[in-house]
Structures are given as C-alpha cells and as structure tokens.
Design an enzyme around this catalytic site. Structure first.
Site, PDB file in Angstrom:
ATOM      1  N   ASN A   1      17.722 -46.576  49.515  1.00 37.13           N
ATOM      2  CA  ASN A   1      17.019 -47.820  49.841  1.00 37.13           C
ATOM      3  C   ASN A   1      17.827 -48.650  50.830  1.00 37.13           C
ATOM      4  O   ASN A   1      19.002 -48.947  50.589  1.00 37.13           O
ATOM      5  CB  ASN A   1      16.789 -48.654  48.571  1.00 37.13           C
ATOM      6  CG  ASN A   1      16.189 -50.017  48.888  1.00 37.13           C
ATOM      7  OD1 ASN A   1      15.008 -50.122  49.182  1.00 37.13           O
ATOM      8  ND2 ASN A   1      17.011 -51.069  48.867  1.00 37.13           N
ATOM      9  N   GLU A   2      17.204 -49.013  51.940  1.00 39.86           N
ATOM     10  CA  GLU A   2      17.777 -49.965  52.914  1.00 39.86           C
ATOM     11  C   GLU A   2      19.253 -49.721  53.197  1.00 39.86           C
ATOM     12  O   GLU A   2      20.060 -50.653  53.216  1.00 39.86           O
ATOM     13  CB  GLU A   2      17.543 -51.403  52.439  1.00 39.86           C
ATOM     14  CG  GLU A   2      16.087 -51.804  52.477  1.00 39.86           C
ATOM     15  CD  GLU A   2      15.850 -53.274  52.151  1.00 39.86           C
ATOM     16  OE1 GLU A   2      16.816 -54.011  51.831  1.00 39.86           O
ATOM     17  OE2 GLU A   2      14.678 -53.705  52.208  1.00 39.86           O
TER      18      GLU A   2
ATOM     19  N   TYR B   1       9.035 -58.199  55.600  1.00 35.51           N
ATOM     20  CA  TYR B   1       8.643 -59.414  54.888  1.00 35.51           C
ATOM     21  C   TYR B   1       8.352 -60.511  55.901  1.00 35.51           C
ATOM     22  O   TYR B   1       8.924 -60.532  56.997  1.00 35.51           O
ATOM     23  CB  TYR B   1       9.752 -59.862  53.928  1.00 35.51           C
ATOM     24  CG  TYR B   1       9.998 -58.883  52.804  1.00 35.51           C
ATOM     25  CD1 TYR B   1       9.158 -58.856  51.690  1.00 35.51           C
ATOM     26  CD2 TYR B   1      11.048 -57.972  52.861  1.00 35.51           C
ATOM     27  CE1 TYR B   1       9.368 -57.952  50.650  1.00 35.51           C
ATOM     28  CE2 TYR B   1      11.264 -57.056  51.823  1.00 35.51           C
ATOM     29  CZ  TYR B   1      10.426 -57.060  50.727  1.00 35.51           C
ATOM     30  OH  TYR B   1      10.629 -56.152  49.710  1.00 35.51           O
TER      31      TYR B   1
ATOM     32  N   GLU C   1       7.888 -51.227  51.324  1.00 39.57           N
ATOM     33  CA  GLU C   1       8.073 -52.624  50.911  1.00 39.57           C
ATOM     34  C   GLU C   1       7.392 -53.497  51.954  1.00 39.57           C
ATOM     35  O   GLU C   1       7.736 -53.458  53.127  1.00 39.57           O
ATOM     36  CB  GLU C   1       9.558 -53.010  50.790  1.00 39.57           C
ATOM     37  CG  GLU C   1      10.253 -52.472  49.558  1.00 39.57           C
ATOM     38  CD  GLU C   1      11.674 -53.011  49.377  1.00 39.57           C
ATOM     39  OE1 GLU C   1      11.929 -54.194  49.741  1.00 39.57           O
ATOM     40  OE2 GLU C   1      12.527 -52.258  48.887  1.00 39.57           O
TER      41      GLU C   1
END
Length: 498
Positions: A174-175, A246, A294
């Site tokens: 993840n990331e 986001y 995400e």
C-alpha cells in the site's frame, strides 16, 4: 444564464467497454472506528452472534458492494496477519504506528472473509510490503487458498475454516511511494520486492490477480515516474495498477469543486498513457488495468490523525454535504466513461472513517453520497455508452469553462435495460434537457430518481436523516425517441429505461 437548454444524445451501439462489476467496491482499514464500532461491534444491540453489525451489513448490501479491500491502507505496512487469526483470547494487543492506536486483533483475516460473504462481496486482501517480507505474503496466500495438506492451509483448518477462502484479488502493498509509509521504499526497491512477492504468490495459486502500488496521488513529487518504473519492473506478474486520490473543497471554490471530474479524468488518462508506454517498451502481450482502490472526498486529510494509543479512536469521521455527493456522482460517471481501462474501484472507506455511513452504538446514519453510490452501483450494467452532450458552459477558476452537465450511461443488451446518470453542476440554473436516442429508443422509462437541493452545504443528521436523499421523480412520457426533462441546479438525476 436563463432558460438554459441541453441535449444528451445516446446510441446503444456506441459503446466504450463492458462495465466491470468491481468498479463498485469498498475499502475497510483498521483505522479509527471503521472495523471496531463500525463493521464489528459485539457490544451493539445490532450485533449478530459473530459481532458483526446487522444494520451496517444491511446498509452495505443496499449499496451493492462487489469487492472489499482490507486490511489497509497505511495500517497494512506494519501488520502481521498472524496476529489476527486463531483463538481470539490468544491474539496479541499491538500498537498500530500508522494511526497511533491500540489494535486488539479481535477482527482479522477469517472474520473479514466471513464479513464479505455476509454482504455478498469478493474479498481483496493486501500483503505487507513494509515490515513484511515476500515469504509472509506467500504464506498468507497459502493460508487462504490452499485446500489443505500444507502447514499454512492446515493451520486455517485448525482455526475452524475447512474450506479455502479462494481470495482472488491481492494488493501487493500500500502506497509504498509515500514517506509516511512504514517501510517506505523507492520505486526500484519496491518494484523488485513486489515482483518477487507476486511470483511466489502466483506460484502458490496461479488463479489470483495482483495489484501493484501506483502513485498515492498526482501531487506526489515522484508522480508519474514512480508508476513507469514499478510497472517496467513488475509488469508481467501484475494484473492491475493502483490509483489513490482524495479531494475536498477546503479552498471554498464550489464552482471548481463541482468540476472535479476534469481532475479525475486527467489522472486516469495519465495512468493509461503510462500503461501503454510500458507495454510497448516491454514488447508485451500482457495487459495491466487500473484499480482505483482508494477514492473519496476527505475534508480532514492533513489534520492530526493520531489515536493517542486508544482503541477505535474517532478519526476522520467527516461530514458530507450535497456538493460532496455531486462530486461523488461525477467520480462514478468517470468510472463508466473510463471503463475500457478502469476495472476495479474501492471507495475509502465503508463505515465511519471518511465514510457515508456513521454509527452510534444504537443507530446508523446515511450521508448524502450514500444515495448517489447506491443508485449507480445498482443500475449501471452491461456496457458503458459513449454519450454526446451539448450543454451550456459553467466558468470555473481552476478548470476554465466546463459543460454544466456531467453525464454517463449504460446499456445491457441482454436485459435491454438502460440507465442514464446526469449531474447538473450549475449552482443557479435549471437546464431543460432533451435526451435523444439516436438508434433504438427504449419502450419505456422504468424509473427516475434524483438527489438534489438548494443548499450546497446541506447535510443529513441523526435528528434529520432525510435532508438529502434519493427521491423518485416524475420523468414524463417519451415523445418518439426523445425524453424531455428539466434538471434543477445542484442535482444528480438517474433515468432507467427498458
């Protein structure tokens, strides 16, 4: 502007690509109250015998989620999956460094798979590429997917799960481009580690599909070089490349915020170009698609998110408005318009943490975006259509002039069911819109629904839960191949046909 008019032209033969069911996925992480007091809350009067919240499960089923990603997020990069399996009274309590919280490990891999079954969604598991190694990643695949006869599969059976979980989708970390990530790696180091992990994982189960960590957003200093480098290294052993994004309206610029689809499409286009470049450079016949695993409006991003070493702290429990819901609607429109390359998407997160669902021990609140997602996830089927839109323009500070209408559509040739999804991003003007079918027109309009309001900052509360919800509207009758509608400002309208 006054007496604004628009046309939406549809042709059921002018298709983009089949709509992947996995575009309507969710993400759940051991962060704040997403798991504890969200999905899993044995102390709630709404809990079933497993500790799962029945009201949360019902709401998630209502949203028709197809896949759920777990256990992180930033949490993943410090997580030992062995902490979350076996007898609950023997599971260790740990400090979670990602969110500075106390993790009890009462909910782990097996509970997650049971939860996915309860909401009829496929599990997507992440393996730790931070503190974890490639062996621990392979061991988890063995534990979950081997029927029996190996150390790890027999351990699963000992834990009470005789049948394999058959987890198909796997995120390889993840990331890992983010300096905030536990065990952060540069692109070459991560690419090599991900490649070797995926090789072992697929040797154990050749049917699994793997997701490579892409850039954590388009503002990362390594974007998009990160994506190019890791794809060049690991291409042949990956099925998807992840995107995280986001957005919020901290700037208070509603006009630009309501044109966010421009940003989303640019991000997809850049990633698609990177995929094409790497495939060509490698002279590959293998395809890698995009997994937007995400995505969400996140108002509290960048603020202090430490849990002060407590269990299930209240973190990132954002309140969402009508304008946020209209941005979510555009995001989903982009998913359909980019369905030729975008095959998986997981909204972050499904309850309490940057989520449209909030829980109290005895109650559940659905925020405006809940209704937008529910409409699209339940109605977008078959192929995405290439829609022609002729609409007046809205001026924005960040994106220049953009069409007042943001549109996507779907058509299922097998069932003859169609759906049209329209955002009127104008804050002041209703738009008289002719929807014109250029090939076969549908026999009838089977439903019309709208999420709308006069106040962009309108919210739902426990006291007033129905301020912004989906309402059925009168669509009127077809006139030949045309349906005429007046779309109010600040609205999301869905038309279903057959």
């Amino acid at each position: 502007m006054s007496n604004q008019k628009a046309q939406i032209l549809l042709d059921i033969h002018r298709t983009i690509a089949p709509i992947s069911p996995l575009l309507f996925g969710g993400f759940t992480e051991h962060m704040g109250r997403c798991i504890y007091e969200g999905v899993y809350d044995p102390a709630s009067p709404h809990a079933d015998e497993r500790g799962l919240r029945k009201d949360v499960i019902a709401a998630l089923r209502e949203q028709a989620y197809t896949v759920i990603r777990y256990p992180g997020g930033n949490f993943l990069s410090g997580y030992n999956w062995l902490d979350g399996v076996g007898p609950k009274d023997q599971r260790p309590h740990r400090r979670d460094l990602a969110w500075q919280s106390l993790e009890t490990n009462q909910f782990g891999t097996n509970e997650f798979v049971e939860f996915c079954a309860a909401i009829d969604a496929a599990p997507m598991l992440g393996v730790n590429m931070g503190t974890g190694d490639i062996q621990s990643a392979a061991n988890l695949v063995d534990y979950c997917n081997t029927p029996g006869g190996t150390y790890w599969s027999d351990l699963r059976i000992k834990h009470g799960y005789a049948k394999p979980h058959n987890v198909r989708y796997w995120c390889v970390g993840n990331e890992m481009d983010g300096p905030w990530q536990i065990g952060h790696l540069d692109a070459v180091a991560y690419g090599n580690k991900a490649l070797e992990a995926a090789k072992m994982m697929k040797w154990l189960d050749p049917t699994i599909e793997t997701v490579l960590c892409g850039s954590s957003g388009d503002s990362m200093p390594t974007y998009p070089d990160w994506d190019r480098i890791v794809l060049e290294i690991a291409w042949e052993h990956m099925n998807y490349h992840s995107m995280h994004y986001y957005i919020n309206n901290k700037a208070g610029d509603t006009a630009s915020y309501l044109a966010s689809a421009v940003r989303f499409e640019h991000f997809v286009d850049t990633m698609e170009g990177t995929l094409r470049y790497v495939k060509a450079k490698r002279r590959s016949t293998h395809d890698v698609y995009l997994s937007w695993d995400e995505w969400q409006v996140w108002h509290s991003i960048g603020s202090a998110l430490g849990g002060q070493w407590t269990e299930a702290p209240h973190l990132a429990e954002d309140i969402y408005t009508l304008e946020d819901a209209l941005v979510v609607a555009q995001w989903l429109n982009v998913f359909l318009r980019k369905s030729h390359v975008l095959k998986v998407a997981c909204v972050a997160q499904i309850v309490n943490v940057i989520s449209w669902l909030h829980t109290r021990r005895d109650a559940l609140l659905k925020q405006p975006s809940f209704y937008v997602f529910k409409l699209v996830s339940n109605m977008a089927r078959g192929d995405a259509l290439d829609v022609l839109v002729k609409a007046p323009l809205v001026d924005t500070q960040k994106h220049g002039e953009v069409p007042a209408l943001d549109v996507s559509a779907s058509f299922d040739a097998e069932t003859q069911q169609g759906a049209l999804f329209v955002v009127n991003r104008s804050q002041t003007e209703a738009i008289s819109t002719d929807i014109i079918w250029q090939s076969e027109a549908p026999r009838q309009v089977t439903g019309a629904y709208q999420v709308a309001g006069a106040d962009v900052k309108a919210v739902n509360t426990y006291e007033h839960p129905d301020t912004v919800v989906s309402r059925q509207i009168a669509a009127g009758q077809m006139d030949g191949n045309t349906l005429s509608l007046r779309l109010p400002p600040l609205s999301f309208t869905v038309i279903s046909t057959r």
